[in-house]
Design an enzyme around this catalytic site. Structure first.
Site, PDB file in Angstrom:
ATOM      1  N   ALA A  55       0.724  -1.028  -0.059  1.00  0.00           N
ATOM      2  CA  ALA A  55      -0.099   0.184   0.020  1.00  0.00           C
ATOM      3  C   ALA A  55       0.703   1.115   0.046  1.00  0.00           C
ATOM      4  O   ALA A  55       0.621   2.279  -0.803  1.00  0.00           O
ATOM      5  CB  ALA A  55      -1.025  -0.077   1.254  1.00  0.00           C
ATOM      6  N   TYR A  56       1.893   1.298   0.861  1.00  0.00           N
ATOM      7  CA  TYR A  56       2.675   2.303   1.038  1.00  0.00           C
ATOM      8  C   TYR A  56       3.476   2.575  -0.763  1.00  0.00           C
ATOM      9  O   TYR A  56       3.555   3.765  -1.067  1.00  0.00           O
ATOM     10  CB  TYR A  56       3.713   2.322   2.006  1.00  0.00           C
ATOM     11  CG  TYR A  56       4.578   3.234   2.296  1.00  0.00           C
ATOM     12  CD1 TYR A  56       4.213   4.404   2.903  1.00  0.00           C
ATOM     13  CD2 TYR A  56       6.038   3.291   1.630  1.00  0.00           C
ATOM     14  CE1 TYR A  56       5.377   5.635   2.783  1.00  0.00           C
ATOM     15  CE2 TYR A  56       6.873   4.315   1.704  1.00  0.00           C
ATOM     16  CZ  TYR A  56       6.530   5.653   2.566  1.00  0.00           C
ATOM     17  OH  TYR A  56       7.480   6.404   2.625  1.00  0.00           O
ATOM     18  N   SER A  57       3.916   1.531  -0.890  1.00  0.00           N
ATOM     19  CA  SER A  57       4.878   1.701  -2.291  1.00  0.00           C
ATOM     20  C   SER A  57       3.633   1.929  -3.219  1.00  0.00           C
ATOM     21  O   SER A  57       4.128   2.968  -4.118  1.00  0.00           O
ATOM     22  CB  SER A  57       5.413   0.343  -2.537  1.00  0.00           C
ATOM     23  OG  SER A  57       6.361  -0.015  -1.837  1.00  0.00           O
ATOM     24  N   THR A  71       1.110   3.825  -2.973  1.00  0.00           N
ATOM     25  CA  THR A  71       0.520   5.356  -3.040  1.00  0.00           C
ATOM     26  C   THR A  71       1.750   6.251  -3.100  1.00  0.00           C
ATOM     27  O   THR A  71       1.261   7.467  -3.837  1.00  0.00           O
ATOM     28  CB  THR A  71      -0.189   5.358  -1.700  1.00  0.00           C
ATOM     29  OG1 THR A  71       1.067   5.030  -0.345  1.00  0.00           O
ATOM     30  CG2 THR A  71      -1.311   4.720  -1.252  1.00  0.00           C
ATOM     31  N   LYS A  72       2.934   5.869  -2.999  1.00  0.00           N
ATOM     32  CA  LYS A  72       3.975   6.732  -3.051  1.00  0.00           C
ATOM     33  C   LYS A  72       4.248   6.865  -4.674  1.00  0.00           C
ATOM     34  O   LYS A  72       4.690   7.984  -5.238  1.00  0.00           O
ATOM     35  CB  LYS A  72       5.185   6.491  -2.128  1.00  0.00           C
ATOM     36  CG  LYS A  72       4.980   6.676  -0.883  1.00  0.00           C
ATOM     37  CD  LYS A  72       4.480   8.072  -0.553  1.00  0.00           C
ATOM     38  CE  LYS A  72       4.551   8.430   1.163  1.00  0.00           C
ATOM     39  NZ  LYS A  72       4.413   9.749   1.140  1.00  0.00           N
TER      40      LYS A  72
END
Length: 247
Positions: free
Chosen positions: A153-155, A157-158
């Site tokens: 999710a972090y990857s 979204t970034k």
């Protein structure tokens, strides 16, 4: 007047009650800006603002369009303008493989890391377009370029922040508004508390400098991108990765 001077300008920094955001706020204030410390934790925002001469504290939930707009309008009412926005608020999300994550984990990351950037830009751009000047800096991550395992999710979204930055910057490129992103590698902030030691080691071991970054080092890059000297740089992603990023 020195290089990167921000005297007379107003800057809003989201997620500025700690970590990279607080370092950015202090750096911009030292350069002469009136800084609004925007954070979902209003009490913490007020504590940080109290340590920075002339700073304002504003409660802001970046996931809420209404909250962001109200906060921006409040800052403009108090200062007259908004020249700079730094979309820094973000979360690492749950550190686990995809099959151990829930749709709620996914949506929370999207709401803060992606929707927060959209909401911030949407709120300030009318003011910036009116005055034919503005600087927006979105904090992305090297994870958005390379993809970190157990951080889907972090990857994702970034990566979205990088694509969004390149797109919206081109929409206002002739209006005196420059919009760029900064992609740090792992930085020593409280967000690391959300990750496992193995996760941190994985990221640090990939950095040629063999260390984490410091918040102040990210703030230095943001300072240039937030300044009038950044006049022919837009729709770009600046890495601050200790040599990790290769493209």
């Amino acid at each position: 007047m020195g290089f990167f001077d921000l005297t007379g300008q107003t800057a809003i920094v989201t997620g500025a009650a700690s970590g990279i955001g607080a370092a950015i706020a202090r750096r911009l204030a030292k350069a002469g800006a009136t800084v609004a410390i925007a954070d979902i934790n209003g009490a913490s925002a007020a504590e940080v603002a109290a340590t920075i001469p002339g700073a304002l504290a504003v409660a802001m939930d970046v996931t809420s369009t209404e909250s962001v707009q109200a906060a921006v309008d409040s800052v403009v009412a108090q200062t007259g303008r908004v020249h700079i926005l730094v979309n820094n608020a973000g979360i690492g999300g749950k550190a686990a493989p995809l099959w151990e994550q829930s749709i709620e984990d996914w949506h929370r990351c999207i709401a803060i890391n992606m929707d927060g950037v959209w909401n911030g830009c949407k709120a300030v751009l009318p003011y910036m377009r009116e005055h034919k000047y503005g600087r927006i800096v979105n904090i992305a991550s090297v994870a958005g370029k390379e993809g970190n395992p157990n951080m889907t999710a972090y990857s994702a979204t970034k990566a979205a922040v990088i694509g969004f930055t390149k797109s919206v910057a081109k929409e206002v490129a002739t209006e005196g508004i420059c919009i760029n992103a900064v992609s740090p590698a792992v930085v020593r902030t409280p967000i690391l508390d959300q990750l496992t030691p193995q996760q941190v080691s994985y990221m640090t071991d990939k950095i040629p400098m063999r260390r984490t970054g410091e918040p102040e080092e990210i703030a230095a890059v943001v300072h240039f991108l937030a300044s009038p000297d950044c006049s022919f740089v837009t729709a770009q992603t600046y890495d601050a990765s200790g040599g990790r990023a290769t493209y």
